[in-house]
Design an enzyme around this catalytic site. Structure first.
Site, mmCIF file in Angstrom:
data_model
loop_
_atom_site.group_PDB
_atom_site.id
_atom_site.type_symbol
_atom_site.label_atom_id
_atom_site.label_comp_id
_atom_site.label_asym_id
_atom_site.label_seq_id
_atom_site.Cartn_x
_atom_site.Cartn_y
_atom_site.Cartn_z
ATOM 1 N N VAL A 77 46.895 42.164 33.742
ATOM 2 C CA VAL A 77 46.317 41.027 32.942
ATOM 3 C C VAL A 77 44.829 41.190 33.206
ATOM 4 C CG1 VAL A 77 45.843 38.441 33.318
ATOM 5 C CG2 VAL A 77 48.256 39.505 34.183
ATOM 6 N N CYS A 78 44.462 40.906 32.002
ATOM 7 C CA CYS A 78 42.690 40.960 31.701
ATOM 8 C C CYS A 78 41.935 39.985 32.565
ATOM 9 C CB CYS A 78 42.792 40.914 30.417
ATOM 10 S SG CYS A 78 40.690 40.881 30.154
ATOM 11 N N ILE A 79 41.089 40.666 33.241
ATOM 12 C CA ILE A 79 40.546 39.726 34.168
ATOM 13 C C ILE A 79 39.558 38.573 33.556
ATOM 14 C CG2 ILE A 79 38.453 41.470 34.674
ATOM 15 C CD1 ILE A 79 38.521 40.387 37.364
#
Lengths: 132, 148
Positions: A77-79
């Protein structure tokens, strides 16, 4: 073939999230390698452990978590996208003072940077995108 | 910065560069796609791949000049496109048909330039006007296309 998957839409509103899951599952069943699955834009919501869909409906987050456990999938999941939208892991909860127990990233998902997306473009034979 | 702290994988091992094209199809505001596409491009620049951008459909509005977001309470990220040259991103393809369909000309776009290190660091235009058929060829030459 070595594939990577990018998911840019959230669950339930957009079919993209379901199609991405079905595609990934089918590719694995056919013996393809899935290098990584990356969740961006509203796609990060697929990785919230707090979703509680009706019992007679599919549970998209749980489907991913189970697929990850079965095939040792790397679900990222992209931070930056996740922080905007309130998807946090233990480390981020602590860093931003959001209170104990607030972490909501689902089992089998990890939060990391956009570099992971670029890397999968470099390392894979095909990068397949699911979005609108 | 969270991004720097957790940017994940180190740049790819020495290997042939891949051609990455970022396709921008949406207006700059109204949805987050344009901004989050730009965020990927800025990270991508650190990986020393061959990166170019394409603007088509309402995506051409992302480059329109004189953007002022004060009235909608959003961050104006239009100036960031002008910094792309410093990140080694020197080709911004803009589809001619998309401009004309919206009553725009290249005069309506902000100027984006890069310093050409092979030509005495002269400022050169980054925006390349291209028709739909030629853009299809550019797309066919890519290794990775990310569409937002």
């Amino acid at each position: 073939m070595k594939l990577s998957i990018l998911i840019n839409e959230g669950p339930y509103t957009h079919q993209a999230a379901d199609t991405a899951y079905q595609f990934t599952k089918a590719a694995l069943d056919k013996g393809h390698e899935v290098f990584r699955v990356f969740f961006y834009n509203d796609g990060v919501y697929n990785g919230s452990r707090l979703t509680v869909p009706p019992q007679d409906d599919r549970n998209i987050q749980k489907n991913w978590s189970e697929l990850a456990a079965k095939h040792k999938l790397d679900l990222v999941v992209c931070i930056a996208a996740a922080q905007r939208r309130g998807i946090l892991d233990e480390g981020e909860v602590k860093r931003h003072g959001k209170g104990e127990g607030a972490a909501n990233v689902a089992p089998g998902f990890r939060i990391s940077g956009l570099g992971q997306l670029i890397e999968m473009g470099i390392q894979s034979d095909r990068l397949v995108i699911f979005g609108d | 910065m969270a991004e720097a702290a957790k940017s994940g994988a180190a740049p790819a091992p020495a290997k042939a560069k891949k051609k990455f094209l970022y396709v921008n199809r949406k207006a700059p505001y109204g949805t987050i796609y344009a901004l989050e596409s730009l965020e990927v491009v800025l990270i991508a620049a650190a990986f020393e791949q061959e990166v170019s951008l394409a603007f088509l459909d309402d995506g051409v509005f992302q480059l329109s000049k004189g953007q002022d977001t004060a009235g909608i309470g959003m961050k104006c990220f239009a100036p960031t496109y002008r910094a792309l040259g410093d990140f080694g991103v020197t080709k911004l393809y803009v589809e001619k048909e998309a401009l004309s369909e919206r009553g725009l000309t290249v005069e309506d776009l902000q100027q984006v330039t890069y310093e050409d290190e092979n030509d005495g660091f002269k400022a050169k235009p980054s925006i390349v006007l291209i028709d739909r058929a030629a853009l299809a060829k550019v797309m066919a030459e890519q290794d990775v296309i990310l569409s937002f």
